[in-house]
Design a protein around this motif. Structure first.
Motif, PDB file in Angstrom:
ATOM      1  N   VAL A   9      20.718  77.910  -6.277  1.00 40.44           N
ATOM      2  CA  VAL A   9      21.204  76.878  -5.360  1.00 40.44           C
ATOM      3  C   VAL A   9      20.163  76.656  -4.272  1.00 40.44           C
ATOM      4  CG1 VAL A   9      23.015  76.215  -3.728  1.00 40.44           C
ATOM      5  CG2 VAL A   9      23.600  77.542  -5.789  1.00 40.44           C
ATOM      6  N   THR A  10      19.702  75.403  -4.131  1.00 43.04           N
ATOM      7  CA  THR A  10      18.816  75.047  -3.029  1.00 43.04           C
ATOM      8  C   THR A  10      19.681  74.479  -1.915  1.00 43.04           C
ATOM      9  OG1 THR A  10      17.343  74.280  -4.762  1.00 43.04           O
ATOM     10  CG2 THR A  10      16.617  73.937  -2.522  1.00 43.04           C
ATOM     11  N   SER A  11      19.344  74.777  -0.678  1.00 44.04           N
ATOM     12  CA  SER A  11      20.164  74.283   0.425  1.00 44.04           C
ATOM     13  C   SER A  11      19.299  73.999   1.632  1.00 44.04           C
ATOM     14  CB  SER A  11      21.237  75.309   0.776  1.00 44.04           C
ATOM     15  OG  SER A  11      20.642  76.490   1.285  1.00 44.04           O
ATOM     16  N   LEU A  12      19.869  73.237   2.564  1.00 41.12           N
ATOM     17  CA  LEU A  12      19.165  72.899   3.798  1.00 41.12           C
ATOM     18  C   LEU A  12      20.002  73.330   4.997  1.00 41.12           C
ATOM     19  CD1 LEU A  12      17.941  69.279   2.963  1.00 41.12           C
ATOM     20  CD2 LEU A  12      16.491  71.303   3.312  1.00 41.12           C
ATOM     21  N   PRO A  13      19.339  73.729   6.086  1.00 37.90           N
ATOM     22  CA  PRO A  13      20.091  74.037   7.308  1.00 37.90           C
ATOM     23  C   PRO A  13      20.633  72.760   7.948  1.00 37.90           C
ATOM     24  CG  PRO A  13      17.730  74.221   7.701  1.00 37.90           C
ATOM     25  CD  PRO A  13      17.889  73.922   6.246  1.00 37.90           C
ATOM     26  N   ILE A  14      21.714  72.907   8.684  1.00 37.28           N
ATOM     27  CA  ILE A  14      22.339  71.800   9.411  1.00 37.28           C
ATOM     28  C   ILE A  14      22.259  72.119  10.900  1.00 37.28           C
ATOM     29  CG2 ILE A  14      24.499  70.554   9.821  1.00 37.28           C
ATOM     30  CD1 ILE A  14      25.333  71.446   6.940  1.00 37.28           C
ATOM     31  N   ALA A  15      21.761  71.172  11.691  1.00 43.92           N
ATOM     32  CA  ALA A  15      21.636  71.405  13.131  1.00 43.92           C
ATOM     33  C   ALA A  15      23.011  71.659  13.743  1.00 43.92           C
ATOM     34  CB  ALA A  15      20.981  70.193  13.795  1.00 43.92           C
ATOM     35  N   GLY A  16      23.115  72.707  14.541  1.00 45.86           N
ATOM     36  CA  GLY A  16      24.352  73.004  15.250  1.00 45.86           C
ATOM     37  C   GLY A  16      25.436  73.602  14.392  1.00 45.86           C
ATOM     38  N   SER A  17      25.101  74.053  13.187  1.00 46.12           N
ATOM     39  CA  SER A  17      26.112  74.616  12.288  1.00 46.12           C
ATOM     40  C   SER A  17      25.580  75.864  11.609  1.00 46.12           C
ATOM     41  CB  SER A  17      26.499  73.577  11.233  1.00 46.12           C
ATOM     42  OG  SER A  17      27.359  74.156  10.265  1.00 46.12           O
ATOM     43  N   ALA A  18      26.468  76.795  11.330  1.00 45.80           N
ATOM     44  CA  ALA A  18      26.080  77.979  10.563  1.00 45.80           C
ATOM     45  C   ALA A  18      26.146  77.694   9.069  1.00 45.80           C
ATOM     46  CB  ALA A  18      26.998  79.153  10.912  1.00 45.80           C
ATOM     47  N   LEU A  19      26.786  76.564   8.701  1.00 45.78           N
ATOM     48  CA  LEU A  19      26.901  76.218   7.285  1.00 45.78           C
ATOM     49  C   LEU A  19      25.600  75.608   6.782  1.00 45.78           C
ATOM     50  CD1 LEU A  19      30.445  74.549   7.329  1.00 45.78           C
ATOM     51  CD2 LEU A  19      29.834  76.876   6.619  1.00 45.78           C
ATOM     52  N   ARG A  20      25.317  75.812   5.503  1.00 43.50           N
ATOM     53  CA  ARG A  20      24.154  75.165   4.892  1.00 43.50           C
ATOM     54  C   ARG A  20      24.620  74.038   3.981  1.00 43.50           C
ATOM     55  NH1 ARG A  20      19.080  77.745   5.728  1.00 43.50           N
ATOM     56  NH2 ARG A  20      18.258  76.752   3.860  1.00 43.50           N
ATOM     57  N   PHE A  21      23.744  73.060   3.803  1.00 42.97           N
ATOM     58  CA  PHE A  21      24.027  71.877   2.991  1.00 42.97           C
ATOM     59  C   PHE A  21      23.508  72.151   1.584  1.00 42.97           C
ATOM     60  CE2 PHE A  21      23.093  67.645   1.341  1.00 42.97           C
ATOM     61  CZ  PHE A  21      24.163  66.878   1.790  1.00 42.97           C
ATOM     62  N   PRO A  22      24.393  72.341   0.574  1.00 41.93           N
ATOM     63  CA  PRO A  22      23.923  72.657  -0.777  1.00 41.93           C
ATOM     64  C   PRO A  22      23.419  71.402  -1.486  1.00 41.93           C
ATOM     65  CG  PRO A  22      26.324  72.561  -0.748  1.00 41.93           C
ATOM     66  CD  PRO A  22      25.860  72.247   0.656  1.00 41.93           C
ATOM     67  N   LEU A  23      22.274  71.503  -2.130  1.00 44.48           N
ATOM     68  CA  LEU A  23      21.666  70.315  -2.741  1.00 44.48           C
ATOM     69  C   LEU A  23      22.097  70.158  -4.187  1.00 44.48           C
ATOM     70  CD1 LEU A  23      18.076  70.495  -1.288  1.00 44.48           C
ATOM     71  CD2 LEU A  23      20.053  69.222  -0.460  1.00 44.48           C
ATOM     72  N   ARG A  24      22.292  68.889  -4.559  1.00 43.04           N
ATOM     73  CA  ARG A  24      22.690  68.585  -5.931  1.00 43.04           C
ATOM     74  C   ARG A  24      21.571  67.852  -6.656  1.00 43.04           C
ATOM     75  NH1 ARG A  24      28.607  66.971  -8.259  1.00 43.04           N
ATOM     76  NH2 ARG A  24      27.900  66.424 -10.345  1.00 43.04           N
ATOM     77  N   ARG A  25      21.208  66.647  -6.181  1.00 43.23           N
ATOM     78  CA  ARG A  25      20.125  65.894  -6.812  1.00 43.23           C
ATOM     79  C   ARG A  25      19.289  65.210  -5.735  1.00 43.23           C
ATOM     80  NH1 ARG A  25      23.603  62.549 -11.039  1.00 43.23           N
ATOM     81  NH2 ARG A  25      24.653  62.123  -9.076  1.00 43.23           N
ATOM     82  N   VAL A  26      18.085  64.822  -6.091  1.00 38.83           N
ATOM     83  CA  VAL A  26      17.198  64.163  -5.138  1.00 38.83           C
ATOM     84  C   VAL A  26      16.758  62.830  -5.721  1.00 38.83           C
ATOM     85  CG1 VAL A  26      15.049  64.331  -3.833  1.00 38.83           C
ATOM     86  CG2 VAL A  26      16.394  66.404  -4.274  1.00 38.83           C
TER      87      VAL A  26
END
Ligand code: MN
Length: 229
Positions: A9-26
């Motif tokens: 799973v590739t993910s990105l950080p989210i400003a102001g959140s402890a949750l990460r944004f999981p990536l699906r497609r680009v």
């Protein structure tokens, strides 16, 4: 359910959140700034956006040190506004498109320009030029709830402190709502998808050792250092 090996799973950080944004497609858009279309030698503006893809695991969260990629002697930087899709949709109307956006980030669409020129000359697809490993560094996602939906603002990239690309989001031929509408006519968009929105003029080659710094007004920054292959 048990997997044979751990799913990647590739993910990105989210400003102001402890949750990460999981990536699906680009998804990526080509030729979306008139001055870049011109510098690439196209006389006429495209009738529809060029759409191509990268694998999600080509994304390098927050950039950092990236080894110079294989199989190229002409690696180009393309700084782009990246849209993070937060809600599924198909055949989305432009008027409803921004409801599907979770947030925005700064990205670089690294391109093996030599392979792209060869592919164009042979009428072949762009995967070898665009969809290679670590070809898509992306910064922290700013939620639209915090930064709004930027339709204008400076977008620029410098290499070793020297300004290379400079433009404004307002120069996009197709704005974000139109792009989401166009892409979602061809593909079902899903939460976790990213959409690279094209690059302004000033693309150029970089080499190992170069430091790239990109910024989009109101969205954020992204820094990449190219290391030895
Ligand atoms: Mn691009």
């Amino acid at each position: 359910m048990a997997y044979l090996f751990a799913p990647f799973v590739t993910s990105l950080p989210i400003a102001g959140s402890a949750l990460r944004f999981p990536l699906r497609r680009v998804w990526c858009i080509g030729r979306n700034y008139a001055d870049h279309v011109k510098e690439m030698g196209q006389a006429a503006l495209p009738q529809a956006p060029v759409i191509f893809g990268k694998p999600a695991d080509a994304v390098v969260a927050e950039g950092g040190a990236i080894p110079f990629p294989c199989a190229t002697v002409d690696l180009h930087h393309e700084v782009e506004l990246v849209v993070a899709i937060g809600q599924d949709g198909f055949r989305i109307a432009p008027e409803a498109a921004l409801q599907h956006v979770y947030g925005y980030a700064v990205g670089i669409d690294f391109t093996r320009r030599d392979l792209q020129q060869a592919a164009k000359a042979r009428g072949e697809p762009w995967e070898t030029a665009k969809s290679f490993d670590r070809s898509a560094p992306v910064g922290v996602i700013q939620p639209a709830s915090a930064c709004g939906h930027p339709a204008s603002g400076a977008i620029h990239l410098s290499v070793n402190g020297k300004l290379r690309q400079q433009g404004d989001l307002a120069q996009m031929i197709w704005r974000v709502p139109a792009l989401i509408a166009q892409v979602s006519r061809l593909f079902e968009l899903h939460a976790g998808d990213l959409l690279f929105t094209g690059t302004p003029a000033g693309v150029g080659a970089v080499v190992a050792g170069d430091r790239l710094e990109a910024e989009i007004e109101g969205v954020g920054t992204l820094a990449v250092t190219l290391t030895a292959p």
